[in-house]
Write a protein that holds these residues in place. Structure first.
Motif, PDB file in Angstrom:
ATOM      1  N   ASP A 195      49.142  53.668  35.338  1.00 33.15           N
ATOM      2  CA  ASP A 195      48.257  54.553  36.086  1.00 33.15           C
ATOM      3  C   ASP A 195      46.812  54.081  36.042  1.00 33.15           C
ATOM      4  OD1 ASP A 195      47.697  55.052  33.464  1.00 33.15           O
ATOM      5  OD2 ASP A 195      47.889  57.233  33.584  1.00 33.15           O
ATOM      6  N   ALA A 196      46.617  52.809  35.766  1.00 32.88           N
ATOM      7  CA  ALA A 196      45.262  52.252  35.712  1.00 32.88           C
ATOM      8  C   ALA A 196      45.096  51.173  36.767  1.00 32.88           C
ATOM      9  CB  ALA A 196      44.984  51.676  34.329  1.00 32.88           C
ATOM     10  N   LEU A 197      43.860  51.042  37.234  1.00 38.05           N
ATOM     11  CA  LEU A 197      43.480  49.975  38.148  1.00 38.05           C
ATOM     12  C   LEU A 197      42.585  49.033  37.353  1.00 38.05           C
ATOM     13  CD1 LEU A 197      44.034  49.369  41.139  1.00 38.05           C
ATOM     14  CD2 LEU A 197      41.827  50.388  41.678  1.00 38.05           C
ATOM     15  N   LEU A 198      43.010  47.771  37.220  1.00 40.21           N
ATOM     16  CA  LEU A 198      42.327  46.825  36.362  1.00 40.21           C
ATOM     17  C   LEU A 198      41.722  45.685  37.171  1.00 40.21           C
ATOM     18  CD1 LEU A 198      44.982  46.490  33.509  1.00 40.21           C
ATOM     19  CD2 LEU A 198      43.083  48.114  33.661  1.00 40.21           C
ATOM     20  N   ALA A 199      40.614  45.169  36.672  1.00 38.77           N
ATOM     21  CA  ALA A 199      39.989  43.993  37.267  1.00 38.77           C
ATOM     22  C   ALA A 199      40.249  42.801  36.352  1.00 38.77           C
ATOM     23  CB  ALA A 199      38.496  44.240  37.468  1.00 38.77           C
ATOM     24  N   GLY A 200      39.440  41.764  36.484  1.00 36.30           N
ATOM     25  CA  GLY A 200      39.660  40.520  35.760  1.00 36.30           C
ATOM     26  C   GLY A 200      39.822  40.713  34.269  1.00 36.30           C
ATOM     27  N   GLN A 201      40.829  40.052  33.706  1.00 37.55           N
ATOM     28  CA  GLN A 201      41.104  40.040  32.278  1.00 37.55           C
ATOM     29  C   GLN A 201      41.259  41.439  31.710  1.00 37.55           C
ATOM     30  OE1 GLN A 201      38.017  37.623  30.542  1.00 37.55           O
ATOM     31  NE2 GLN A 201      38.764  35.745  31.520  1.00 37.55           N
ATOM     32  N   GLY A 202      41.820  42.345  32.523  1.00 39.67           N
ATOM     33  CA  GLY A 202      42.143  43.675  32.039  1.00 39.67           C
ATOM     34  C   GLY A 202      40.990  44.649  31.993  1.00 39.67           C
ATOM     35  N   THR A 203      39.872  44.328  32.638  1.00 36.52           N
ATOM     36  CA  THR A 203      38.723  45.236  32.634  1.00 36.52           C
ATOM     37  C   THR A 203      39.063  46.503  33.415  1.00 36.52           C
ATOM     38  OG1 THR A 203      37.239  43.324  32.639  1.00 36.52           O
ATOM     39  CG2 THR A 203      36.282  45.462  33.211  1.00 36.52           C
ATOM     40  N   PRO A 204      38.939  47.695  32.807  1.00 33.19           N
ATOM     41  CA  PRO A 204      39.253  48.945  33.526  1.00 33.19           C
ATOM     42  C   PRO A 204      38.336  49.138  34.729  1.00 33.19           C
ATOM     43  CG  PRO A 204      39.113  49.324  31.156  1.00 33.19           C
ATOM     44  CD  PRO A 204      38.571  47.948  31.399  1.00 33.19           C
ATOM     45  N   SER A 261      29.298  34.150  55.692  1.00 32.00           N
ATOM     46  CA  SER A 261      28.869  33.627  54.404  1.00 32.00           C
ATOM     47  C   SER A 261      28.440  34.765  53.506  1.00 32.00           C
ATOM     48  CB  SER A 261      27.701  32.653  54.618  1.00 32.00           C
ATOM     49  OG  SER A 261      26.615  33.323  55.226  1.00 32.00           O
ATOM     50  N   GLY A 262      28.609  34.571  52.216  1.00 25.58           N
ATOM     51  CA  GLY A 262      28.199  35.588  51.271  1.00 25.58           C
ATOM     52  C   GLY A 262      29.287  36.575  50.934  1.00 25.58           C
ATOM     53  N   GLU A 263      30.487  36.472  51.555  1.00 23.75           N
ATOM     54  CA  GLU A 263      31.574  37.372  51.209  1.00 23.75           C
ATOM     55  C   GLU A 263      31.961  37.169  49.755  1.00 23.75           C
ATOM     56  OE1 GLU A 263      35.235  37.446  53.360  1.00 23.75           O
ATOM     57  OE2 GLU A 263      34.180  37.733  55.238  1.00 23.75           O
ATOM     58  N   THR A 264      32.340  38.242  49.100  1.00 25.26           N
ATOM     59  CA  THR A 264      32.854  38.151  47.749  1.00 25.26           C
ATOM     60  C   THR A 264      34.252  38.717  47.724  1.00 25.26           C
ATOM     61  OG1 THR A 264      31.961  40.309  47.145  1.00 25.26           O
ATOM     62  CG2 THR A 264      30.565  38.393  46.732  1.00 25.26           C
ATOM     63  N   ALA A 265      35.063  38.252  46.793  1.00 28.91           N
ATOM     64  CA  ALA A 265      36.430  38.733  46.682  1.00 28.91           C
ATOM     65  C   ALA A 265      36.666  39.256  45.278  1.00 28.91           C
ATOM     66  CB  ALA A 265      37.414  37.621  47.010  1.00 28.91           C
ATOM     67  N   THR A 266      36.780  40.553  45.127  1.00 28.37           N
ATOM     68  CA  THR A 266      37.099  41.176  43.860  1.00 28.37           C
ATOM     69  C   THR A 266      38.583  41.477  43.843  1.00 28.37           C
ATOM     70  OG1 THR A 266      34.931  42.223  43.819  1.00 28.37           O
ATOM     71  CG2 THR A 266      36.570  43.097  42.312  1.00 28.37           C
ATOM     72  N   ARG A 267      39.258  41.140  42.752  1.00 26.27           N
ATOM     73  CA  ARG A 267      40.699  41.326  42.681  1.00 26.27           C
ATOM     74  C   ARG A 267      41.046  42.382  41.646  1.00 26.27           C
ATOM     75  NH1 ARG A 267      38.989  36.543  43.676  1.00 26.27           N
ATOM     76  NH2 ARG A 267      39.671  35.563  45.594  1.00 26.27           N
ATOM     77  N   LEU A 268      41.754  43.386  42.105  1.00 29.72           N
ATOM     78  CA  LEU A 268      42.174  44.484  41.235  1.00 29.72           C
ATOM     79  C   LEU A 268      43.686  44.544  41.246  1.00 29.72           C
ATOM     80  CD1 LEU A 268      39.720  47.175  42.662  1.00 29.72           C
ATOM     81  CD2 LEU A 268      39.292  45.609  40.775  1.00 29.72           C
ATOM     82  N   GLY A 318      31.011  42.677  36.461  1.00 32.17           N
ATOM     83  CA  GLY A 318      29.863  41.943  36.960  1.00 32.17           C
ATOM     84  C   GLY A 318      29.941  40.448  36.743  1.00 32.17           C
ATOM     85  N   SER A 319      30.927  39.980  35.953  1.00 29.11           N
ATOM     86  CA  SER A 319      31.072  38.556  35.736  1.00 29.11           C
ATOM     87  C   SER A 319      31.656  37.895  36.973  1.00 29.11           C
ATOM     88  CB  SER A 319      31.981  38.292  34.530  1.00 29.11           C
ATOM     89  OG  SER A 319      33.276  38.820  34.769  1.00 29.11           O
ATOM     90  N   THR A 320      31.527  36.578  37.042  1.00 28.54           N
ATOM     91  CA  THR A 320      32.016  35.859  38.205  1.00 28.54           C
ATOM     92  C   THR A 320      33.286  35.106  37.867  1.00 28.54           C
ATOM     93  OG1 THR A 320      30.598  33.989  37.647  1.00 28.54           O
ATOM     94  CG2 THR A 320      29.738  35.590  39.212  1.00 28.54           C
ATOM     95  N   ALA A 321      34.070  34.855  38.870  1.00 27.65           N
ATOM     96  CA  ALA A 321      35.308  34.110  38.712  1.00 27.65           C
ATOM     97  C   ALA A 321      35.309  32.967  39.710  1.00 27.65           C
ATOM     98  CB  ALA A 321      36.509  35.019  38.956  1.00 27.65           C
TER      99      ALA A 321
END
Length: 423
Positions: free
Chosen positions: A83-92, A71-78, A59-62
């Motif tokens: 065998d894991a899918l991680l988000a920002g700074q290693g968040t599972p 407008s309003g598009e967001t980009a989440t990077r995984l 839920g944090s922003t980057a």
């Protein structure tokens, strides 16, 4: 002469700004070529002020720049890590399931996928694998745990290039496979037995196939070849019952687009980037029937040379998705031939022969997944809101499919599945 003064550096940078721009896949920000040549990356400056628009799984922003599009598009990077899918700074984010190895003597790569959905029974995933001597084998996995449910099914004398499932009027489900020398085979995915042995087809390699439902109740197998032959087949008798593509354009991608419960149109892209729509319910291939061609003006205005087609859910119905080699994906209304919405724009790292699939998630949300063949990055796009997510994988993608809220990825070493990212 010594190091240039600060004013000279700024003047040189201003000159380099004239060389053009590029868009970074990772941060979705636009930079000049001059930024790419900066001695110190900290000295590079994006073309727009940094805004807090990127979101991570917690839920944090980057920091980032709003990606192209509405407008309003967001980009989440995984990213994949084991065998894991991680988000920002290693968040599972979620777990990746690796399917069991395919044929013991195969290369491990999967060229094509098909999903066998059976009411009240486990969903199966079929994959076309390359066996020894360039022969093809069919593997069937249980969607739930990724285990093989049968021994690999041999019998194709050639490499399998395409697959599809056929729901027959009597409720039976068959699996069809097509080879690169023109062989076509039918399988019973429940028993693993061959319904019809691979038979040669003088029309050339089967580079694409799909199932068409026509108003008289029949389910037909549609096959396409690079030589331009698009044929309709009775899957039970193996008899050719019709043909499409009267101009004979070489076909590189084909898809079935349902317009009602008992009527399917066929969309195909040729090697010149043109898009064709046909109605398999009419006997004369020159008659359009219910088929409506895509807006030529919209295609020209977007400079969109179609390389791949897919039927995907969006806006409460099934629409046609088209992708080009630049990574652009557009949506079209099959009833009018008009484009829908803004489309998914080009993004660095997504160019190449496109692979596209779509799914409806819990709550009725529709998502489209797009990547490129042999690429390692996927974009998960929600057309109705513009939400955009990126997934970086450790494997080279060859094909995509979906089963419910899960994405199935065929790649150069096998098959894996992962949960489609939600909000």
């Amino acid at each position: 002469m010594g190091a240039p003064h600060r004013a000279e550096k700024e003047w040189a940078r201003e000159l380099m700004l004239l060389t053009g721009y590029f868009r970074c896949w990772d941060c979705e920000r636009t930079w000049s070529i001059a930024d790419g040549l900066a001695e110190n990356p900290d000295g590079a400056r994006p073309q727009q002020p940094t805004t807090e628009v990127g979101t991570y799984a917690d839920g944090s922003t980057a920091p980032g720049e709003p990606p192209a599009g509405r407008s309003g598009e967001t980009a989440t990077r995984l990213r994949q890590e084991g065998d894991a899918l991680l988000a920002g700074q290693g968040t599972p984010w979620g777990r990746i399931t690796v399917f069991s190895d395919s044929a013991p003597d195969s290369s491990g790569g999967v060229e094509s996928l098909a999903v066998v959905s059976r009411p009240g029974r486990p969903t199966l995933v079929a994959g076309a694998c390359a066996g020894s001597g360039a022969k093809g084998v069919v593997c069937l996995w249980d969607m739930a745990d990724g285990r093989l449910v049968h021994a690999p099914l041999p019998g194709h004398p050639d490499r399998i290039r395409s697959m599809t499932t056929l729901l027959l009027p009597d409720g039976r489900i068959l699996l069809a496979s097509g080879g690169d020398t023109g062989t076509i085979a039918l399988w019973n995915p429940v028993t693993g037995q061959s319904v019809r042995e691979p038979a040669g087809n003088w029309l050339g390699g089967v580079t694409g196939m799909c199932a068409a439902t026509v108003p008289d109740g029949r389910t037909l197998l549609v096959t396409a070849t690079p030589r331009g032959a698009v044929r309709l087949w009775d899957p039970l008798t193996g008899e050719s019952v019709g043909r499409l593509n009267p101009y004979g354009s070489p076909i590189q991608s084909i898809a079935a687009v349902p317009i009602s419960a008992d009527h399917t149109l066929i969309a195909a892209s040729d090697t010149a980037g043109r898009l064709h729509v046909w109605d398999p319910a009419v006997d004369d291939p020159w008659e359009e029937g219910a088929a409506v061609q895509l807006s030529a003006r919209a295609l020209a205005d977007a400079d969109h040379r179609v390389a791949s087609v897919a039927a995907v859910p969006a806006y409460g119905r099934t629409v046609l998705a088209t992708g080009d080699n630049g990574g652009v994906v557009m949506l079209w209304d099959p009833a009018t031939g008009a484009p829908i919405g803004d489309g998914l724009p080009f993004s660095t790292g997504t160019a190449g022969l496109p692979v596209i699939t779509g799914a409806t998630l819990h709550g009725g949300r529709a998502v489209l997944v797009a990547g490129s063949r042999q690429g390692r990055r996927l974009r998960v796009w929600e057309p109705e809101t513009g939400a955009l997510q990126h997934i970086a994988l450790d494997v080279a993608v060859t094909c995509l499919a979906t089963a419910g809220p899960e994405l199935i990825v065929g790649h150069d070493r096998g098959v894996l599945k992962l949960p489609l990212p939600g909000r």
